[in-house]
Design an enzyme around this catalytic site. Structure first.
Site, short mmCIF file in Angstrom:
data_model
loop_
_atom_site.label_atom_id
_atom_site.label_comp_id
_atom_site.label_asym_id
_atom_site.label_seq_id
_atom_site.Cartn_x
_atom_site.Cartn_y
_atom_site.Cartn_z
N GLU A 1 18.93 54.89 112.50
CA GLU A 1 19.14 55.57 113.77
C GLU A 1 20.61 55.88 114.00
O GLU A 1 21.46 55.00 113.87
CB GLU A 1 18.63 54.70 114.93
CG GLU A 1 17.20 54.26 114.81
CD GLU A 1 16.70 53.54 116.04
OE1 GLU A 1 17.43 53.49 117.04
OE2 GLU A 1 15.56 53.03 116.00
N GLU B 1 14.26 46.77 115.45
CA GLU B 1 15.24 45.91 116.11
C GLU B 1 14.57 44.65 116.64
O GLU B 1 14.81 44.22 117.78
CB GLU B 1 15.97 46.67 117.21
CG GLU B 1 16.76 47.87 116.71
CD GLU B 1 17.66 48.49 117.76
OE1 GLU B 1 17.47 48.20 118.96
OE2 GLU B 1 18.56 49.25 117.38
#
Length: 487
Positions: A262, A115
């Site tokens: 995720e 991220e």
């Protein structure tokens, strides 16, 4: 953040459908982290064949050697700047963390950072160069065809994610996204995406129904409809995936598959997290796995299989933040399941119920010589009462080595308290949530009384028996690659 690894293949690359899988991410922020060998034993007992690590820990990679388990290793964010600024640093990283371990350890992907655009924006300018440098090192080592390189993104980089057909990436990141997508396309890699219906639900202030987030069945009038495509969406997860596809198309990329790195649902939260419950976590993960294994696909790409890494293997008690951040795991560090996955009929996947609802069966297509050797061991040194398998007894039919092995394996598995590693038998056994009992043949764990159960003080004849990949199998010894003789 939680995590799930999902490979949604676009229709143009559906030829790799056989690679669809369910996997698990392994975090290490635990005060009582199990040893690498204990982690691998749990993976084996749960038939988990795909894992993602948040780093490239040498001890864990060594423990995974010769298991066949597919591994995604990661360049942590704190190493990203160095790797992205220096080709030599990237080459050293690959030499130390990849080349040193393959082929014994089956590394199949490298996750570069996590991220980065939303959590480490100062490193964004070097993200694409980090991907390129890592890939160049793999090319030099002749590993580029077997190891993919990508970087996970938060789904928050997608703007206007509903309706999916109007979605696009935050244009402020186009200078990174366009060359990154070009890299993924040119290397036949995939977009890694983190998808959290839990957070989408929490942050919607009641707009998103809980059932829609949890994959629960919805009546047709409650389904979300994309007004442009008229496609109906029955869950948040699929809508986010299709939004990502449309966002890539907005940048003129239409054939890059998606990997959701995720996803999951917390099983416990504080007073402000009332929907972080065991029941909701069980419902979400069970439904997600079933959705993936059924090859349902998404409304935009129906029938296209999706590979998924669930977040996560263990609850991580050292993670900062709210209570929910520490409770995304399938298991406690002791190996006790946080909840029982409801996967009846889903086959040999993540059967983490160690109470009384899982069974140990012979793997379909397993080598008959290995099955016979394992059956002989279970009925001998394994101290399983195999009298129900005798002619005229309730479990004699079907009279096949597969059926008899299944009964013996399940008896040993329950005899040993369903402990980690006791349903392995040198790779020819697997845990399932489907009761193999039939007719008057009742298997241990189904409430039947067939078989003799030893008391809790009985130890396995060989503590290493269930964990070995070759060599010995109890008192059975390999004479060559195809012949196993028991003495």
């Amino acid at each position: 953040m939680a995590l799930l690894f999902l490979c949604l293949l676009s229709l143009s690359v559906a030829v790799v459908a056989e690679d669809a899988f369910i996997g698990v991410n392994i975090g290490t922020d635990l005060s009582n982290m199990p040893s690498p060998s204990q982690v691998v034993a749990l993976l084996k007992s749960q038939q988990i064949r795909h894992v993602r690590l948040y780093d490239a820990d040498r001890a864990v990679l060594l423990a995974l050697a010769n298991t066949g388990i597919r591994v995604t290793v990661s360049v942590p964010n704190n190493e990203l700047l160095g790797v992205g600024q220096s080709n030599a640093t990237a080459a050293n990283w690959v030499a130390r963390n990849v080349v040193a371990h393959v082929p014994a350890t089956n590394i199949t992907a490298i996750s570069v950072g996590s991220e980065v655009l939303t959590s480490l924006p100062n490193a964004a300018p070097v993200l694409v160069s980090a991907l390129q440098f890592i890939h160049s090192a793999l090319v030099a080592a002749n590993l580029d065809t077997q190891i993919k390189v990508s970087t996970p993104h938060s789904s928050s980089i997608i703007i206007d994610s509903f309706p999916p057909s109007q979605a696009f990436f935050n244009h402020s990141w186009n200078s990174v996204m366009v060359p990154m997508l070009k890299f993924l396309h040119s290397t036949n890699s995939y977009l890694m995406l983190n998808v959290y219906p839990y957070y989408d639900y929490i942050q919607s202030n009641g707009v998103i129904p809980l059932d829609y987030a949890l994959f629960r069945p919805l009546p047709p009038n409650k389904e979300a409809v994309d007004s442009n495509t008229l496609l109906h969406y029955t869950n948040v997860f699929d809508a986010v995936l299709d939004a990502a596809h449309h966002a890539m198309a907005d940048l003129n990329f239409t054939n890059i598959p998606i990997v959701v790195m995720e996803s999951g649902w917390p099983s416990k939260g504080d007073s402000s997290e009332r929907d972080a419950t065991v029941d909701n976590a069980n419902t979400y993960v069970s439904n997600l796995i079933r959705h993936m294994l059924n090859n349902t696909g998404t409304p935009k790409y129906p029938g296209v299989p999706v590979s998924t890494f669930i977040y996560e293997l263990y609850n991580e008690d050292l993670r900062p933040g709210s209570v929910s951040e520490r409770n995304w795991g399938l298991f406690e560090p002791s190996g006790v399941p946080v909840y029982t996955l409801h996967l009846t009929g889903s086959g040999l996947v993540l059967a983490n119920d160690t109470t009384n609802q899982t069974y140990c069966v012979a793997k379909e297509g397993a080598d008959r010589k290995l099955l016979q050797a394992a059956l002989d061991w279970a009925c001998g040194q394994g101290k399983v009462d195999c009298s129900p398998l005798l002619q005229g007894q309730p479990c004699y039919n079907p009279n096949t080595v597969e059926a008899h092995s299944t009964y013996a394996f399940d008896s040993y598995y329950h005899q040993m308290g369903m402990a980690s590693g006791t349903c392995y038998f040198n790779g020819v056994a697997a845990v399932t949530t489907t009761d193999p009992s039939h007719g008057s043949c009742l298997f241990p764990g189904s409430g039947g009384k067939n078989g003799t159960f030893a008391n809790g003080t009985l130890l396995a004849p060989s503590s290493n028996f269930s964990h070995r990949e070759g060599g010995e199998l109890g008192t059975c010894v390999y004479l060559n690659s195809n012949t196993l003789v028991c003495v």
